[in-house]
Write a protein that holds these residues in place. Structure first.
Motif, mmCIF file in Angstrom:
data_model
loop_
_atom_site.group_PDB
_atom_site.id
_atom_site.type_symbol
_atom_site.label_atom_id
_atom_site.label_comp_id
_atom_site.label_asym_id
_atom_site.label_seq_id
_atom_site.Cartn_x
_atom_site.Cartn_y
_atom_site.Cartn_z
ATOM 1 N N PHE A 58 63.015 70.368 62.941
ATOM 2 C CA PHE A 58 62.135 71.173 62.102
ATOM 3 C C PHE A 58 61.971 70.511 60.749
ATOM 4 C CE2 PHE A 58 64.162 74.245 64.999
ATOM 5 C CZ PHE A 58 63.029 74.735 65.618
ATOM 6 N N ILE A 59 60.728 70.492 60.293
ATOM 7 C CA ILE A 59 60.409 70.063 58.929
ATOM 8 C C ILE A 59 59.939 71.308 58.195
ATOM 9 C CG2 ILE A 59 58.815 68.703 57.514
ATOM 10 C CD1 ILE A 59 58.841 66.614 59.746
ATOM 11 N N TYR A 60 60.485 71.525 57.014
ATOM 12 C CA TYR A 60 60.216 72.781 56.309
ATOM 13 C C TYR A 60 59.260 72.578 55.137
ATOM 14 C CZ TYR A 60 64.158 74.420 59.038
ATOM 15 O OH TYR A 60 64.988 74.740 60.085
ATOM 16 N N SER A 61 58.399 73.559 54.960
ATOM 17 C CA SER A 61 57.502 73.561 53.809
ATOM 18 C C SER A 61 58.298 73.384 52.525
ATOM 19 C CB SER A 61 56.739 74.886 53.753
ATOM 20 O OG SER A 61 55.949 74.968 52.588
ATOM 21 N N GLY A 62 57.813 72.479 51.667
ATOM 22 C CA GLY A 62 58.484 72.252 50.391
ATOM 23 C C GLY A 62 59.897 71.729 50.529
ATOM 24 N N ASN A 63 60.205 71.135 51.708
ATOM 25 C CA ASN A 63 61.551 70.626 51.986
ATOM 26 C C ASN A 63 62.595 71.729 51.889
ATOM 27 O OD1 ASN A 63 63.108 68.514 52.894
ATOM 28 N ND2 ASN A 63 63.541 67.699 50.864
ATOM 29 N N ASN A 64 62.131 72.979 52.047
ATOM 30 C CA ASN A 64 62.997 74.167 51.993
ATOM 31 C C ASN A 64 63.689 74.320 50.638
ATOM 32 O OD1 ASN A 64 63.287 76.360 53.624
ATOM 33 N ND2 ASN A 64 65.133 75.646 54.660
ATOM 34 N N GLU A 65 63.035 73.855 49.587
ATOM 35 C CA GLU A 65 63.582 73.969 48.237
ATOM 36 C C GLU A 65 62.803 75.025 47.461
ATOM 37 O OE1 GLU A 65 63.752 70.208 46.206
ATOM 38 O OE2 GLU A 65 64.214 69.125 48.065
ATOM 39 N N PHE A 66 63.502 75.843 46.713
ATOM 40 C CA PHE A 66 62.861 76.853 45.867
ATOM 41 C C PHE A 66 62.337 76.179 44.591
ATOM 42 C CE2 PHE A 66 62.897 79.914 42.399
ATOM 43 C CZ PHE A 66 62.170 80.956 42.957
ATOM 44 N N PRO A 67 61.110 76.506 44.151
ATOM 45 C CA PRO A 67 60.131 77.431 44.733
ATOM 46 C C PRO A 67 59.073 76.741 45.593
ATOM 47 C CG PRO A 67 59.425 76.862 42.540
ATOM 48 C CD PRO A 67 60.677 76.042 42.810
ATOM 49 N N TYR A 68 59.350 75.489 45.972
ATOM 50 C CA TYR A 68 58.306 74.659 46.584
ATOM 51 C C TYR A 68 57.922 75.117 47.995
ATOM 52 C CZ TYR A 68 59.884 71.903 42.668
ATOM 53 O OH TYR A 68 60.242 71.510 41.417
ATOM 54 N N TYR B 25 47.221 68.068 53.818
ATOM 55 C CA TYR B 25 46.797 67.871 52.433
ATOM 56 C C TYR B 25 47.752 66.955 51.674
ATOM 57 C CZ TYR B 25 43.211 71.511 52.852
ATOM 58 O OH TYR B 25 42.103 72.239 53.205
ATOM 59 N N ASP B 26 47.176 66.221 50.725
ATOM 60 C CA ASP B 26 47.945 65.240 49.954
ATOM 61 C C ASP B 26 48.754 65.862 48.813
ATOM 62 O OD1 ASP B 26 45.876 65.962 48.254
ATOM 63 O OD2 ASP B 26 45.215 63.913 47.817
ATOM 64 N N ARG B 27 48.557 67.142 48.535
ATOM 65 C CA ARG B 27 49.124 67.742 47.322
ATOM 66 C C ARG B 27 50.522 68.326 47.508
ATOM 67 N NH1 ARG B 27 45.531 72.036 45.087
ATOM 68 N NH2 ARG B 27 47.407 72.663 43.980
ATOM 69 N N ASN B 28 50.995 68.388 48.744
ATOM 70 C CA ASN B 28 52.269 69.065 49.016
ATOM 71 C C ASN B 28 53.414 68.052 49.025
ATOM 72 O OD1 ASN B 28 51.075 71.694 49.289
ATOM 73 N ND2 ASN B 28 50.269 71.030 51.265
ATOM 74 N N ASP B 29 53.836 67.677 47.832
ATOM 75 C CA ASP B 29 54.738 66.535 47.652
ATOM 76 C C ASP B 29 56.089 66.713 48.320
ATOM 77 O OD1 ASP B 29 52.758 65.378 46.094
ATOM 78 O OD2 ASP B 29 53.538 66.230 44.233
ATOM 79 N N LYS B 30 56.672 67.884 48.191
ATOM 80 C CA LYS B 30 58.008 68.102 48.756
ATOM 81 C C LYS B 30 57.968 68.112 50.286
ATOM 82 C CE LYS B 30 60.648 68.592 45.067
ATOM 83 N NZ LYS B 30 61.869 67.790 44.835
ATOM 84 N N THR B 31 56.901 68.658 50.842
ATOM 85 C CA THR B 31 56.756 68.630 52.300
ATOM 86 C C THR B 31 56.584 67.197 52.778
ATOM 87 O OG1 THR B 31 55.677 70.803 52.181
ATOM 88 C CG2 THR B 31 55.491 69.597 54.256
ATOM 89 N N LEU B 32 55.811 66.415 52.041
ATOM 90 C CA LEU B 32 55.648 64.993 52.374
ATOM 91 C C LEU B 32 56.984 64.267 52.303
ATOM 92 C CD1 LEU B 32 52.306 64.219 50.531
ATOM 93 C CD2 LEU B 32 52.737 63.838 52.957
ATOM 94 N N GLU B 33 57.787 64.621 51.325
ATOM 95 C CA GLU B 33 59.123 64.032 51.207
ATOM 96 C C GLU B 33 59.950 64.343 52.452
ATOM 97 O OE1 GLU B 33 62.907 65.143 48.467
ATOM 98 O OE2 GLU B 33 61.053 64.726 47.366
#
Length: 479
Positions: free
Chosen positions: A378-388, A411-419
């Motif tokens: 599983f890959i989590y939105s915002g790398n599962n970090e608050f508040p991302y 989308y290119d704007r979701n940096d933590k998810t991309l990480e």
């Protein structure tokens, strides 16, 4: 012979899909009506079209119909007046694999009987006079198609409200094996949109082979008899963002802000009677604008990999809170949870509850797609970090389109998810750079693997829908 309409997974190689490029109606959304028309913000149309969505179309063409785009990028990019993406232009790419709904609409309007019926139906919905019907009927089919979609006549008169959500073609229907389930939108703003699509599916030749396989969801015939407080749950509304064909035998239906339990029950009845699938799982998510459809909460990346919102992934109630809730000392958080019930066509199987999204998605990967349990990731939105997690889910970090297994557009704007994707071994590449690599031969759509393709999203993300929303696959290769 390969079928032209067949979808049995979310990640099989994409072969044909329906899209709709941003039209002039999006540029006419005003603040006072934005929410009525289901938009959260005012977008800049030219930026959305030229600097964002056009990259999306070019990329889809490279993966699905490369002869329409290969070797032409420099010419297209140099000539800003060239309307390569508009179906009413002589420069239109005209692919039968990346298919523009406006083109299909114009083509069915060449038939006078279809034209007469559709114009009459649209005028009735919009409460227009007979003289308007006459005016519209006399428009050439190409101009009439543009008017019915954008709401604006060739002379510039804004005759109807725009239907700006038409770019989200996922919601118009869903391909279930070799059948197509037509939607029933909840909001009035999408009524004309659903009408246009209904006419396209029933009248265009490309759907001739599945015309007998079109499924419409029946209305609740007793709805008008119910008291007001019971109407909400008894409506028959369903949108394609709440339906996922995750395996040949297994369909997911979301119960959400837009899709009701009544509609889901009708779909279960129809699909089981027709023996189209073996399992249907209902996934009830919180009835909040934050989520809207299940494809804003999770989508599939590979057979053994999913991206999802961590806060809804597992039950969040602690043991001590559970005791307090049972004692009546703490308010239940059930409304903020995901509730999952699975039905099977065979009568000997009782409906079963599934504890969490992670459990459901793991079961799909293991039992439906033959993955090993320890391989499911599983890959989590915002790398599962608050508040991302919540911030990036709002800008569609979980709403990804797989063009092939392991190659997704987001989308290119979701940096933590991309990480998080990079940590999972994915390459993250800007869409513009990837197109140049395809053009020069440095990379090949056929051989590319484990890649997150970053779509520019300053304006697109304002519309509250990602690449999964902006696509209706009608053909994917089977595993």
């Amino acid at each position: 012979m390969e079928k032209s309409i067949q979808v049995s997974s979310e990640v099989g190689t994409l072969r044909r899909l329906l899209i709709h490029s941003p039209d002039s109606g999006l540029g006419k959304v005003v603040p006072s009506k934005a929410q009525d028309w289901l938009f959260e913000d005012i977008i800049h149309l030219d930026t959305m079209r030229r600097k964002e969505y056009d990259f999306y179309v070019k990329t889809l063409l490279y993966f699905l119909d490369s002869e329409k785009i290969k070797g032409k990028l420099a010419e297209i990019d140099a000539d800003h007046e060239r309307n390569f993406f508009k179906p009413d232009s002589s420069d239109y790419f005209n692919s039968d694999k990346v298919i523009e709904l406006q083109k299909l609409l114009a083509e069915i309007l060449e038939n006078d009987l279809t034209k007469m019926k559709l114009v009459a139906a649209a005028c009735a919905i919009e409460k227009e006079w007979y003289t308007t019907h006459d005016e519209l009927f006399n428009l050439p089919s190409v101009e009439l198609a543009k008017t019915l979609i954008s709401g604006t006549t060739p002379s510039g008169e804004m005759l109807f409200p725009p239907i700006p959500n038409f770019i989200f073609t996922r919601d118009i229907g869903i391909t279930i094996n070799d059948h197509i389930l037509l939607n029933r939108p909840k909001k009035q703003a999408r009524t004309r949109e659903a009408l246009l699509v209904q006419y396209i599916f029933y009248n265009h030749p490309i759907f001739a082979e599945v015309r007998q396989n079109l499924i419409e969801i029946p209305d609740n015939e007793t709805l008008f008899l119910l008291p007001e407080e019971q109407v909400q749950d008894a409506q028959s509304t369903l949108e394609g963002g709440d339906v996922m064909m995750v395996a040949k035998n297994h369909l997911l239906i979301g119960i959400s802000e837009r899709t009701t339990i009544y509609a889901a029950k009708q779909v279960i009845k129809i699909l089981f009677e027709k023996k189209i699938v073996e399992k249907i799982t209902l996934v009830k998510i919180p009835n909040k604008r934050d989520y809207m459809h299940i494809d804003t909460v999770f989508t599939q990346v590979k057979r053994n990999m999913w991206v999802l919102l961590g806060s809804l992934a597992k039950p969040q109630i602690k043991a001590e809170d559970e005791a307090l809730i049972k004692a009546g000392l703490l308010k239940s958080q059930k409304a903020e949870e995901v509730q999952i019930v699975q039905f099977r066509r065979e009568q000997e199987h009782e409906p079963r509850e599934i504890e969490s999204l992670e459990e459901l998605l793991t079961e799909i990967s293991v039992y439906d797609l033959n993955c090993q349990p320890l391989d499911v990731k599983f890959i989590y939105s915002g790398n599962n970090e608050f508040p991302y997690g919540a911030r990036e889910q709002w800008t569609d970090s979980c709403n990804l389109l797989a063009v092939k297994e392991g190659v997704v557009i987001g989308y290119d704007r979701n940096d933590k998810t991309l990480e998080a994707f990079k940590n999972a071994g994915f390459e993250a590449v800007k869409m513009e750079d990837l197109l140049q690599d395809f053009e020069t031969g440095k990379k090949n759509p056929e051989t590319i693997t484990d890649t997150f393709i970053m779509l520019p999203s300053a304006e697109l993300s304002r519309a509250r829908g990602g690449s999964h929303c902006m696509s209706m696959p009608i053909l994917r290769s089977e595993f």
